[in-house]
Every structure is written in C-alpha cells, then in structure tokens.
Design an enzyme around this catalytic site. Structure first.
Site, short mmCIF file in Angstrom:
data_model
loop_
_atom_site.label_atom_id
_atom_site.label_comp_id
_atom_site.label_asym_id
_atom_site.label_seq_id
_atom_site.Cartn_x
_atom_site.Cartn_y
_atom_site.Cartn_z
N ARG A 12 46.03 45.15 12.61
CA ARG A 12 45.28 45.09 13.88
C ARG A 12 44.27 43.94 13.86
O ARG A 12 43.94 43.35 14.88
CB ARG A 12 44.57 46.43 14.16
CG ARG A 12 43.63 46.36 15.37
CD ARG A 12 43.24 47.71 15.93
NE ARG A 12 42.79 48.65 14.94
CZ ARG A 12 41.60 48.60 14.31
NH1 ARG A 12 40.73 47.66 14.59
NH2 ARG A 12 41.29 49.51 13.40
N LYS A 43 56.54 37.40 30.54
CA LYS A 43 57.22 36.57 31.53
C LYS A 43 57.84 35.32 30.85
O LYS A 43 58.57 35.49 29.91
CB LYS A 43 56.22 36.22 32.63
CG LYS A 43 55.44 37.46 33.16
CD LYS A 43 56.39 38.49 33.70
CE LYS A 43 55.82 39.79 34.18
NZ LYS A 43 54.69 40.40 33.58
N TYR A 90 48.01 40.02 40.38
CA TYR A 90 48.92 41.10 39.98
C TYR A 90 48.20 42.43 40.23
O TYR A 90 47.05 42.60 39.78
CB TYR A 90 49.32 40.92 38.52
CG TYR A 90 50.13 42.06 37.98
CD1 TYR A 90 51.31 42.45 38.61
CD2 TYR A 90 49.72 42.77 36.87
CE1 TYR A 90 52.05 43.51 38.14
CE2 TYR A 90 50.46 43.83 36.37
CZ TYR A 90 51.63 44.20 37.02
OH TYR A 90 52.35 45.26 36.54
N ASP A 127 44.53 33.22 34.99
CA ASP A 127 45.82 33.82 34.65
C ASP A 127 46.89 32.78 34.98
O ASP A 127 47.15 32.49 36.14
CB ASP A 127 46.02 35.11 35.46
CG ASP A 127 47.30 35.82 35.08
OD1 ASP A 127 48.22 35.16 34.57
OD2 ASP A 127 47.39 37.05 35.33
N1 LCS Z 1 49.31 38.77 35.23
C1 LCS Z 1 50.34 38.46 36.02
C2 LCS Z 1 50.25 37.24 36.90
C3 LCS Z 1 51.46 39.27 36.05
O1 LCS Z 1 52.47 38.93 36.88
C4 LCS Z 1 51.52 40.43 35.24
C5 LCS Z 1 52.67 41.35 35.27
C6 LCS Z 1 50.42 40.72 34.42
C7 LCS Z 1 49.33 39.87 34.44
C8 LCS Z 1 50.41 41.91 33.50
O2 LCS Z 1 51.24 41.67 32.42
P1 LCS Z 1 52.00 42.83 31.58
O3 LCS Z 1 50.98 43.80 31.12
O4 LCS Z 1 52.98 43.46 32.51
O5 LCS Z 1 52.62 42.06 30.47
N2 LCS Z 1 53.48 41.17 36.39
C9 LCS Z 1 54.49 41.90 36.78
C10 LCS Z 1 55.16 41.70 37.99
O6 LCS Z 1 54.88 40.87 38.86
N3 LCS Z 1 56.17 42.54 38.06
O7 LCS Z 1 56.17 43.43 37.01
C11 LCS Z 1 55.10 43.06 36.11
#
Ligand code: LCS
Length: 395
Positions: free
Chosen positions: A60, A210, A113, A185
């Site tokens: 961790r 992504k 998001y 972001d």
């Molecule tokens: N920031 C952005 C711009 C995102 O699109 C997402 C997830 C996150 C943060 C969060 O990331 P995660 O915890 O899921 O790795 N976006 C998603 C979307 O547009 N569709 O499903 C997940």
C-alpha cells in the site's frame, strides 16, 4: 533508457519507466505480487520507516511494479512524480480529501463525470465543504465564483459528456492569484493529446481505466505532479486512506500503455471522419467534437490540445427516442459506458453515467435527454460509419 525525457513522445511511450528487475534482465517488468517486503534486520526495518533507507516496506505504501507505471505516466505527462490509484474515482476523492476541509470552498466544471460531482454534493458536503459547479468554459464564471476560501479548482476539459472546453491557462492564473490549486482531469485527452502542466496546472489526473490502459479490462487512476510539496501532501492522504493500486493491476495498465499513442491517434483519425459524417447527416440535429470548426471553442482546442481526441456527443432527430433507436440498433458499436478503449462504445449520459445528477443540474450543464455519447475506437472507420448510418436510417 537514459535521458528518456529528451526523447520523442513515441519513444517515451515505448520505454518510459525503469524496469526494476536487475537480477534476470527480463524485458517485461516483473509483477511484484507481494503485500509486504522482508527486512534484513530490525535496524534496516526502522531505517525504511524513517526514510533513511529508501527500500520497500508494504505494497500500500509502495511497490516496484507500481513505481514503474508511475514513472512512465509522469514522464508522458511532463511531470516529475505520480501516484497510481485503484480507480479514477479514488484519484478524484484523494484530491478532494487532500485540498479541502471544513469551511473550504471548491469550484468545479458543471459538466464533469457524474460521480466526480455527486461525491462532492453527497459526501463532502457532510464535512462542511462549500462548492460551486459553474460553466468553466466561460472563464468569467470562474472569476466571479472565486472566494478567499477557495482552495481547489477542478476542471475537466473536454468535459464529460458535453465536450465543452475550459481554458487551462486562464483557470491556473485565477487559481494561483488566489492561492488555490488547479487540478485537471485529463482523461478524455490522455497524455498524448494534452499536457495541462504546459498551461500551469498543479495536478493532472487520469482515469487509467480509459485510454492509458485502453483495453476495457482494468479499472485504475493516477495523479501526476510537478511539485514536491503537493505530491507529499497528497501522498500522505492516499497512503493512509488506502486507495492505492494493486501491482497486478499496475502491470496490466503498463502493458496497455505501451501502445497508447498508436491507439489514441488511430481512434482520433476515425473520430474526425465520423464527426464530419454525423454533422452532414440529415437525421442528426447537432454534433460536438473539438475537431469540427462548428465547435464553439475550436480555436481554444487548437491552442491547448495536440489533437481532438475520440469522444463525440451528438443528438439525432426525435431527441431521446431517436437516440434510443441508435443505441438499440448498433451492431459494431457496443452499448456500454466507459471510453478510450480499442473498441467503439456508445451510451446515454442522462440515464447512465450522469443519472445520479439532479435533473435541473443536468439541464443547466447541457446534459440533455437527447445527447448520445460515442467513444470512437480503432476499428475500420468505414465499418463504424456503416453501423451508424444503418441506425440513423431507422429514425
Ligand atoms: N474522470 C472521467 C473524465 C471519467 O470519464 C471517469 C469515468 C472517471 C473520472 C472515473 O474513473 P473510474 O473510477 O471509473 O476509473 N468515466 C466513465 C464513463 O464516462 N463511463 O463509465 C465510466
């Protein structure tokens, strides 16, 4: 590789991150699948905890496989250090926890998001954090909202799912003249297409779920820094709260990262063609893609992005019913949330990724019921176009 920072981007994608294996010379870095690390003596253990000996202690707190991934992403993002996290949301909530407290004020893009907004409204509000979600694509809104107690500005550009852009440099200037931190972001762009540090950002965040991983098979996130003080503050919070990445997860992301520029550039080439196809289609009401001169911030896109990416939002005739016809008839595109994978994904933000947002907030942010979001993949572009054309004919 020595002097990786002086090399061209594609070379960095292929080689950034030091392989920790000095024993066998493995070309692929090993997965250090261990929760803990042995000390040779009680004295050595004490020195590791005091920081006198830099060796590993407990996964961790740090792990060699994770360190390789962190170094690679920091290099691509033109930062000095990075902290990998178990998800993109672990990265977002770690920044919130680090820079906000009772009585602190937070400014954020109104379209982000969904959970990045909802976690603030539902959870951080319980701890007395004040917040404003504003249309940061108009910089006057940021200027008018900033207060002496504003500690953190968080923007997404392009924004999920409206594809609105925010001027990173202008936001950084406002944040810094007020002693606040600007976090960006950068998920929609990946380090290949936009580098917020070039415009004064303090922290760059990615959901590595992504493009960076790119294969729709791992959830993870990362925070990148170019300032030791901000790094150490955030690191302490992350390691204590525990949202760190697992070494196997880190290894998979590193494997995906090695083809990042190939995938991002191919998907982007396809996206430009699909955006133009949609814009010229009689059944399509409007299209938002930064690579179209019709995007209201086309000039800003050319200034702060190295490319326009692979995310398109659009609305078809018949609004929400028309959008459903598309989503229920696609054969090549997959009806699924997430983005930035090798494959084309289509979804409906108002009822899916952004469904937890309050209805009026969605309307104010431009997340209309008719908006359909598509993440263009690396398939043959003619096949993607034929698939969409086939669906559009059914409207
Ligand atoms: N920031 C952005 C711009 C995102 O699109 C997402 C997830 C996150 C943060 C969060 O990331 P995660 O915890 O899921 O790795 N976006 C998603 C979307 O547009 N569709 O499903 C997940």
């Amino acid at each position: 590789m020595k002097n990786i920072k002086s090399k061209k981007l594609d070379t960095q994608v292929a080689h950034a991150g030091t392989n920790p294996d000095k024993t066998y010379g493995s070309v692929a870095p090993p997965i250090y699948q261990t929760s803990t690390f042995k000390f040779d003596s009680a004295e050595e253990g004490a020195k590791r905890f005091s920081g006198e000996d830099p060796g590993y202690i407990y996964t961790r707190l740090g792990n060699p496989t994770t360190a390789t991934l962190q170094e690679a992403v920091a290099t691509l993002e033109k930062g000095t250090d990075a902290l990998a996290t178990s998800s993109g949301m672990a990265a977002v909530s770690t920044i919130y926890m680090t820079f906000l407290e009772v009585g602190a004020h937070f400014i954020c893009s109104e379209a982000v998001y969904g959970p990045s907004r909802v976690v603030m409204e539902k959870e951080f509000s319980r701890f007395g954090v004040e917040f404003d979600f504003v249309d940061t694509s108009n910089i006057k809104n940021v200027k008018n909202t900033i207060k002496p107690n504003t500690k953190l500005i968080f923007i997404e550009t392009p924004a999920n799912p409206t594809i609105k852009l925010t001027d990173i440099k202008a936001c950084a200037d406002i944040a810094h003249s007020n002693g606040a931190v600007l976090a960006v972001d950068n998920t929609f762009m990946s380090p290949i297409l936009q580098n917020p540090f070039d415009f004064g950002a303090d922290i760059v965040m990615h959901s590595m779920t992504k493009s960076i991983n790119g294969h729709s098979d791992v959830v993870s996130g990362i925070l990148v820094f170019n300032n030791q003080k901000l790094l150490m503050r955030t690191r302490n919070v992350l390691l204590n709260l525990g949202g760190t990445i697992d070494p196997h997860q880190a290894w998979l992301v590193l494997r995906g990262l090695r083809t990042l520029s190939l995938r991002v550039l191919k998907a982007q080439e396809n996206a430009q063609i699909i955006a133009e196809f949609l814009e010229n289609h009689s059944k399509v009401e409007w299209v938002r893609y930064p690579g179209l001169p019709s995007h209201p911030q086309y000039e800003l896109a050319k200034k702060q992005m190295h490319g326009f990416g692979s995310m398109i939002s659009f609305e078809v005739q018949g609004g929400v019913d028309g959008g459903r016809t598309i989503m229920n008839n696609v054969e090549l595109a997959t009806l699924a949330v997430s983005l930035g994978g090798y494959e084309t994904l289509i979804q409906h933000p108002a009822s899916m990724t952004h469904s937890a947002m309050n209805k009026q907030d969605k309307i104010d942010a431009g997340i209309t019921d008719g908006l359909v979001r598509i993440s263009i993949g690396c398939e043959d572009v003619q096949d993607i176009q034929d698939d969409l054309d086939n669906c559009l004919r059914k409207i």
